[in-house]
Structures are given as structure tokens and as C-alpha cells.
Scaffold this active site. Structure first.
Site, PDB file in Angstrom:
ATOM      1  N   ASN A 163       0.825  -1.211   0.000  1.00  0.00           N
ATOM      2  CA  ASN A 163       0.000   0.000   0.000  1.00  0.00           C
ATOM      3  C   ASN A 163       0.858   1.258   0.000  1.00  0.00           C
ATOM      4  O   ASN A 163       0.582   2.217  -0.728  1.00  0.00           O
ATOM      5  CB  ASN A 163      -0.912   0.022   1.235  1.00  0.00           C
ATOM      6  N   HIS A 549     -15.228   2.233 -15.911  1.00  0.00           N
ATOM      7  CA  HIS A 549     -15.061   1.589 -14.608  1.00  0.00           C
ATOM      8  C   HIS A 549     -16.267   0.737 -14.225  1.00  0.00           C
ATOM      9  O   HIS A 549     -16.215  -0.009 -13.247  1.00  0.00           O
ATOM     10  CB  HIS A 549     -14.811   2.666 -13.540  1.00  0.00           C
ATOM     11  N   TYR A 582     -12.064 -10.041  -1.983  1.00  0.00           N
ATOM     12  CA  TYR A 582     -12.746  -8.747  -1.959  1.00  0.00           C
ATOM     13  C   TYR A 582     -14.217  -8.968  -1.626  1.00  0.00           C
ATOM     14  O   TYR A 582     -14.841  -9.885  -2.133  1.00  0.00           O
ATOM     15  CB  TYR A 582     -12.663  -8.052  -3.323  1.00  0.00           C
TER      16      TYR A 582
END
Length: 812
Positions: A163, A549, A582
């Protein structure tokens, strides 16, 4: 009189009691007059009230036990320079920091009335970058939390490292571009690009330090379990020889030393690579030379080399550092130091000027390899002269852009060790269930048609037996005429791609909108696009200037009553690997209105022509989605003012758009209860009296990555639920193609409500945001469940499956 023992966070409203308080000058107390009630002084955030003159004010002070408040000064009261002496009396000079006869009361920023609020003030907004770093701290806490299994803790440490790298590449890289271009525009929270870089660097350094402390603890805890990260000098001579031999045969041929001298220009340093800076000389010479050696991690070469047959490891760079005689035979090694660079990932070009979009993206990828370096990391103890030399060669500020890191660099490589097969050191294995409606071997299109709509919750419901099955059956069903889908991210060995190619080979019309500019997946998407084109699939790259997206699949099938459209709309990518880690939602539907809208969407994506496109139920960005969200928030405000009961619930990854934040503030002021479930970046400050006291913000960090976007409006009792590909971010709402899809079926709405309820019930992985932007992790009270959101949702999915199986048995 003021209570002598006021709590630290006292609430008081100071109202002017006489016209004397209306002085607007900055003169002394003498000039103001002895009866001027404005005898107050603010020094270093302390309100000092004259105890002898409180009668001059109308002070509304709560009981001694009161708390959670702020002192508000009338707008025109000007702090006096000192105390006004009474006639005939001499005033003794007060010691520095103290004033005689005055009571110090701790002050927090005042909360004006709703009418006085200016929602454009910087103080009401948090910084996007700093709130994201606060999220990374919450991830780091999972590596520290003793309730997390040991190898999972190591995994979270690797996630924090990855990250941090991506943040520096994208966010710091972008800010440095702004600085270089001379842009000084302030953010919503009032910070310049340079201020943001400075503050972010300070946060990153703190996170680095904490990472290393946690890593040291984890090494000690893993050792008794048989997982040992050794230092090369601690190995036995036999182990050193075995490791040296392995290195010589398997890795040494990959290593290329490069001199750094007037005859050899400073070598190119690749992004995120580990490097050795070696200073050496001939045995009898005084002159010292420098050389750079890249540590060849990747493409099959591990960062950690196994020692013997157990799970003992030594970092590759240590093996190289202690065997430099292979690279530099006969030379005397003076020093060997480790460094690493991070390059800017923002190299996007103007699509409108590109003749060939794919060629432009390929050019961007090449440029990214040579993009400016924004950060240099060096191991602790590097000689200052060498550090300065590196900084100068890499065109960096030695004081601000160079990070001295204690211990191991590139913590992201700990993923290697986190994958070790120790079941007791991992979370219990999670096996996604098959959706109850899809347990049958019946044609999936008949199942969807009869159900009307099916809600999918990943990773609790299997991606393979739902979405992948949907495409797989579409590829082989003789009645399917066409397949259209958007592709933002997917795995290189994706079954999705195999199904699309199979469909094309079976003579079906297949069209795929590939987003070539999905950051860090550009190369993969280019390869996949070329492969699909070779198979006869019609590949397009979306609308110029906008990222595609949205996540949509459209299957056109010849049913017994004519053409029928079947649709999948999701919040996550068509990526089988991330679908297991996820937390996302999706919907399979044969609703005719949704199908018509999705057809319009694909016609827009493949042509770019927007004029007169009308959608009946879907809401699309960039033209309509933001406007729709703002209108629905305003509608909730109006309904609240008419009869009360207003409720808004948003679940998303990030809340960054200033207009949405302002609208939510207005809703809170009106009395609407706003519940926000925001994974990382959140500009909004909850819990501020008069402004956001009706807003709560919770962030969940746990086993799975929170990724679903769900929007809810109570709408006067006629509830509305939506799922979306879009976060409430300016880029998503104004510069991307996104969709907001309504969920109408009561049973599907109940499932979405269950997701909110799981977040509310979480006492393990939920963090409540405080008004200052910090977070406090929830702790279960005695007798409360210690289950986190993800465990609760696993339980909900399993319960739905059991109930469905029971119902089917009854029917039989």
C-alpha cells in the site's frame, strides 16, 4: 459565577452583554474602557475568563459533570491585550503564561448555529491523502492484533508495505508533479501540494518505524513455530557453504554489477528494485570505487532463500552481500549498503491527441519505467556521503526525499512467507457457497428468468458457480446470439477470457470494452485485448477521456417468446482471484428495463455518442450519477423537514467529492440520520455539534477487503437501494463511466440491509471515526459477540443456503 472545577471539554456559549463588546479595533484594554465586558484573552488555545467580571457576560455554563462541548465567542469580541485595571489600583505584572484572578478553560473550536455555518470553510474537511494513510494505519493494526493468526499478521504487514509503495507512486508522484508545474491550488481542507507532501512524508515515516517494530515481534513469535528468518552471519559454516553453492548455480548468473565512475554513467535504477551500493578498492590502493548491484528478485527468484530442509530463510540480499568476492574477485570490499527507489506512476498522456490508443498506452508504460524518482529508501547506517551521492544522482532532496529505514526494505516481499502452509497460523479456510438459486443444473438463463433477479455477495457466494458459469453457459448455449461486457481488471489466466473466446468460436457476436488505462494492469489488458481480437472478438477501448469503470455483462438470447436480455451488474472486477478476497455485490437479472438501459450503455461505450440517450432505471456517470445522488440527498432533507424519519446509508471505499460531503452535512443539519460505511479515504468529519452530529462513519478492516458500493435512501418509507461501481469520489462521478443500479425485489433489499446490519453489529473489525479524523476500534462488551463483519456475513450466507435446502425438501 463559573463553576471552579470545570471539565476539560466544557460547553459554554458566551453572549455579549453590552454594546461595549462590539469594539472592532485591536486597541488596548485601556482604550476599550474599564467597563468593557470583553476582558477575555486567548493564548495558545486557552480561554482565560476574568472571574471578577463574569457578570458582564451572560454565561451559560453546564453542570460540573457536563462534557462534549465547545466555547463560542461572539463574532465581534476581540481578545484584549491584557486585563483592564480598576481605578485607583495598580495592577501587578502577571507571570508569563498566567494572569491573576483568571480561570483557564480548555477551548475546542466552537460550533456555531446551523444558520452561521459556512460549508466552504477548510476546517470542516479532512485531507484525502492523510485520511488514506490513516486507513493504512488501521491495516497495520491487523498485523499487531494478537487475535489475528500469525501468518495472517505477516500478510497484513506485506499489505501495508505494498500500500505504501503504491501511495508514493500515485499520490506523492501526482503531488510532486503539481509542485513541479508551479500549481499551488489549495485542497478543500486548505492544504497546498507542498504541505501535503511534507505531512504525508511525516506520516509515512511513522508507519515505517511501526512496521519494523511489529516485524521484529513477529519474527520472535514465528521462531517457536518453526518459521525462522535468519541472518547470514548466524548460519553454521556448513549452511553458509550450501547456500553459497545454491546461489552460485541458481542466482549468480542473473547478477550484473555496474561501475559508477567517470567512464560509466550512473546506471538506470528500476522502480521498487532492491540494490546494493558497494564501495571497493584494489588491495594496495587508497582510491575507493563504487558499484551498483541489483538484487534479482522476481521472475522465479525468491526474496527469501531456504536454509536446509525446514522453514528457515535468509534474505537474498544478505547472501549476496556476504559473497561479493564472486562478483569482485581480488578486490577489498569497504562497504555494502542497500537502497531502493520509487518512481512516479503518473505518466498519462492526452487520449484526444492519440492516433492509436493502444500504442499510446504502450508508450506510457515505457515512460513509466523511466519516470522521475520520487522517493529513495536507504538502510539505516548508510554513509552520509553515499546517501548524498545517491540523492544527487537521482535528483532528489537529501533531507526530504530520502527515507532511512531501519531493518528490512521492501516489506511487500513478506507475502512469500505469509503463504507458507501452516493451517493453524492462518484463518480457518473459507469455502464460498453456491448461491441457493444456482444449485440446480438447470439452464442458468431459465433460473434467472424465473427468479427475476439474483443477488450475489462475494466472496461468500462462489464467483465460479455464478458469474463465470453465467458466461460459460452463454458461450455454449445455442440460443445465445450475442455477449457484451466491460473489462477493467481480470487475471491473465482468466476463465472469463476463455469463455469469451469460446463464444466467438461458436459464432456468437462478442464485444468487449477493455479499459486499457486501469492503473498497473495496462500491460495485462493490452495482452488480453490482442488475444481476444485474434479470436475474432470486437474489442473497443471505451470513450475518449473517460475510464470505463462500470462492471456489466449483457447476454442476448433467443427465448421462446423472442429476444430476451440477461444482465450481470457488479461492484467488483471480473477477476476470479480477487473475488475470493474482496467483499463485493452483484446482481443477475432478466429485467427488460435494465436490459434496455444496458444496451444503451454499450452503444455509448462503443461509439462515444452521448446525445439523447435516455436511461429508464440505471443512472450513469459522468452525466447523471452525481446529480442524482445530490437530488436524492436533497429529497431526503425535504422529507425530513416535512415529517422526520430521514435516513441515508452509504457504503463505499472512499468519500472524497466535496459536493457530496457538503450535501451530507446539510442533511445532518436538517436532522437526517446519515450512516456512512467508508473503507479508507473520508473527507467528512462526523459528530461535530450543529454540523454533523447526526452522521456516523465506520471503517471495517478485516479478513476481506471491503469493496462493495451500496446506496440507501429511506425516501419517506418508500425505501430505495442501489448498488454501484462508483465511490463518492470526484474522479468516479465526473471522469469515469459508472452506473448506479436499483435493487427492487424485497428479498434482495433484505440481503443488502443485512450487510449494513453486519457492520453495525461488528465488535471486532469495525472502527468508528472521531470528529478529528482519528479512529477508535470497537471492543465487545461483556457478553457481546466478538465476530467481525466478514464472519457475520459468512454466517448469513450459510444460513440462507440451509433455509433454501430445507424449503426444497419440504416442496419435494
Amino acid at each position: 459565577m463559573i463553576e471552579p472545577n470545570l471539565p476539560k471539554s466544557i460547553l459554554a456559549v458566551i453572549e455579549c452583554a453590552s454594546a461595549g463588546a462590539d469594539n472592532e479595533g485591536t486597541g488596548s484594554a485601556d482604550a476599550a474602557g474599564e467597563n468593557d465586558p470583553a476582558n477575555i484573552l486567548i493564548e495558545s488555545g486557552i480561554l482565560v475568563v476574568d472571574m471578577e467580571k463574569t457578570e458582564a457576560f451572560n454565561l451559560k455554563v453546564p453542570e460540573s459533570g457536563a462534557a462534549d462541548a465547545a466555547v463560542v465567542l461572539p463574532a465581534k469580541i476581540v481578545p484584549a491585550a491584557g486585563r483592564t485595571p480598576q481605578k485607583g489600583k495598580k495592577e501587578k505584572a502577571a507571570p508569563k503564561g498566567k494572569l491573576p484572578g483568571r480561570k483557564a478553560v480548555k477551548v475546542t473550536k466552537g460550533a456555531p448555529s446551523a444558520e452561521e455555518l459556512d460549508l466552504n470553510e477548510h476546517q470542516w474537511y479532512l485531507n484525502r491523502e492523510l485520511t488514506w494513510l490513516e486507513f493504512n494505519r488501521r491495516v497495520l493494526h491487523e498485523a499487531e492484533d494478537e487475535r489475528t493468526p500469525l501468518l495472517e499478521r505477516l500478510k497484513f504487514l506485506a499489505i501495508v508495505g505494498a500500500n505504501s509503495d503504491e501511495f508514493v507512486m500515485k499520490r506523492i508522484g501526482g503531488l510532486k508533479q503539481q509542485i513541479g508545474a508551479g500549481l499551488n491550488e489549495l485542497t478543500l481542507d486548505g492544504r497546498s501540494p507542498r504541505q501535503q507532501v511534507t505531512e504525508c512524508y511525516a506520516e509515512i515515516k511513522e508507519i515505517h518505524l511501526r512496521e519494523r517494530e511489529i516485524f521484529a515481534k513477529l519474527r520472535a513469535l514465528l521462531e517457536p513455530k518453526g518459521i525462522v528468518i535468519e541472518s547470514y552471519p548466524d548460519l553454521t559454516p556448513k549452511e553458509k557453504k550450501a547456500l553459497r553453492d545454491y546461489y552460485y548455480v541458481n542466482i549468480f548468473p542473473l547478477v550484473t554489477p555496474q561501475s559508477i565512475d567517470p567512464a560509466h554513467p550512473f546506471p538506470f535504477i528500476s522502480n521498487l528494485s532492491l540494490n546494493l551500493l558497494v564501495s571497493l578498492r584494489y588491495p594496495k590502493a587508497r582510491e575507493v570505487s563504487l558499484a551498483r548491484v541489483k538484487v534479482p528478485v522476481g521472475l522465479g527468484t525468491p526474496r527469501f532463500l531456504r536454509v536446509g530442509k525446514g522453514d528457515r530463510f535468509v534474505p537474498l540480499e544478505e547472501v549476496m552481500m556476504h559473497n561479493l568476492d564472486m562478483l569482485f574477485p581480488g578486490m577489498h570490499i569497504v562497504t555494502c549498503e542497500i537502497f531502493r527507489v520509487t518512481r512516479n506512476a503518473n505518466t498519462e498522456k492526452d487520449e484526444e491527441e492519440a492516433d492509436d490508443l493502444m500504442a499510446m498506452i504502450e508508450s506510457e508504460l515505457k515512460e513509466r519505467k523511466f519516470a522521475p524518482i520520487v522517493r529513495l529508501e536507504v538502510a539505516a547506517g548508510m554513509e552520509y556521503l553515499h546517501r548524498g551521492r545517491l540523492a544527487a544522482e537521482l535528483e532528489l532532496d537529501n533531507e526530504n526525499d530520502v527515507f532511512e529505514v531501519p531493518g528490512m526494505l521492501a516489506m511487500r516481499d513478506l507475502f512469500e512467507l505469509a503463504r507458507l502452509d501452516y493451517p493453524r497460523l492462518h484463518e480457518p479456510p473459507h469455502h464460498p457457497i453456491d448461491h441457493p438459486e444456482l444449485l440446480t443444473t438447470r439452464n442458468i438463463f431459465h433460473t434467472i428468468r424465473d427468479a427475476g433477479a439474483i443477488l450475489l455477495q462475494h466472496p461468500y457466494v462462489s464467483f465460479s458457480t455464478s458469474v463465470e458459469r453465467f458466461l460459460r453457459e452463454a458461450a455454449t448455449d445455442p440460443k445465445v446470439r450475442a455477449i457484451k461486457m466491460t473489462l477493467y481488471r481480470t487475471s491473465s489466466q482468466s476463465r472469463i477470457i476463455e469463455s469469451l473466446i469460446l463464444a466467438a468460436q461458436n459464432g456468437k457476436q462478442v464485444a468487449v470494452v477493455v479499459e486499457l488505462k486501469a492503473r498497473f494492469d495496462e500491460a495485462t489488458n493490452i495482452r488480453l485485448a490482442e488475444r481476444m481480437e485474434e479470436a475474432g472478438i470486437h474489442v473497443t477501448y471505451g470513450v475518449v477521456g473517460l475510464k470505463t469503470h462500470c462492471k456489466v455483462i449483457l447476454v442476448v438470447r433467443q427465448d421462446y417468446r423472442g429476444i430476451r436480455r440477461y444482465v450481470h451488474i457488479g461492484t467488483g472486477n471480473y477477476h476470479a482471484e480477487t473475488a475470493r478476497i474482496y467483499s463485493d455485490v452483484g446482481i443477475l437479472t432478466s429485467d427488460e428495463t435494465v436490459g434496455q438501459d444496458v444496451t444503451e450503455l454499450f452503444n455509448y461505450l462503443t461509439t462515444g455518442f452521448m446525445a439523447k440517450r435516455k436511461y429508464q432505471c440505471l443512472v450513469t456517470a459522468p452525466r447523471f450519477l452525481k446529480k442524482a445522488l445530490l437530488e436524492k440527498i436533497e429529497r431526503e432533507i425535504a422529507l425530513q423537514q416535512q415529517g422526520g424519519g430521514g435516513v441515508i446509508r452509504f457504503k463505499m471505499n472512499a468519500l472524497e467529492d466535496g459536493d457530496i460531503v457538503k450535501a451530507l452535512y446539510r442533511a445532518s443539519i436538517a436532522g437526517v440520520r446519515v450512516r456512512l460505511y467508508v473503507r479508507d479515504t473520508c473527507r467528512l468529519r462526523p459528530g461535530i455539534p450543529k454540523l454533523s452530529e447526526n452522521i456516523s462513519v465506520v471503517s471495517v478492516v478485516g479478513r476481506f477487503l471491503e469493496h462493495a458500493r451500496i446506496y440507501y435512501f429511506r425516501n419517506g418509507g418508500d425505501e430505495e437501494y442501489f448498488i454501484s461501481s462508483a465511490d463518492a469520489m470526484k474522479r468516479n462521478l465526473e471522469a469515469r463511466v459508472e452506473i448506479l443500479c436499483p435493487v427492487a425485489a424485497p428479498e434482495l433489499r433484505a440481503e443488502l440491509a443485512g450487510i449494513f446490519e453486519a457492520h453495525d453489529a461488528d465488535r471486532r473489525s469495525a472502527w468508528d471515526m472521531l470528529p478529528d479524523g482519528s479512529y477508535r476500534q470497537r471492543v465487545p462488551a461483556e457478553g457481546e459477540s466478538a465476530e467481525g463483519t466478514h464472519q457475520i456475513l459468512i454466517g448469513q450466507a450459510e444460513k440462507r443456503l440451509k433455509e433454501s435446502l430445507k424449503q426444497k425438501k419440504k416442496v419435494k
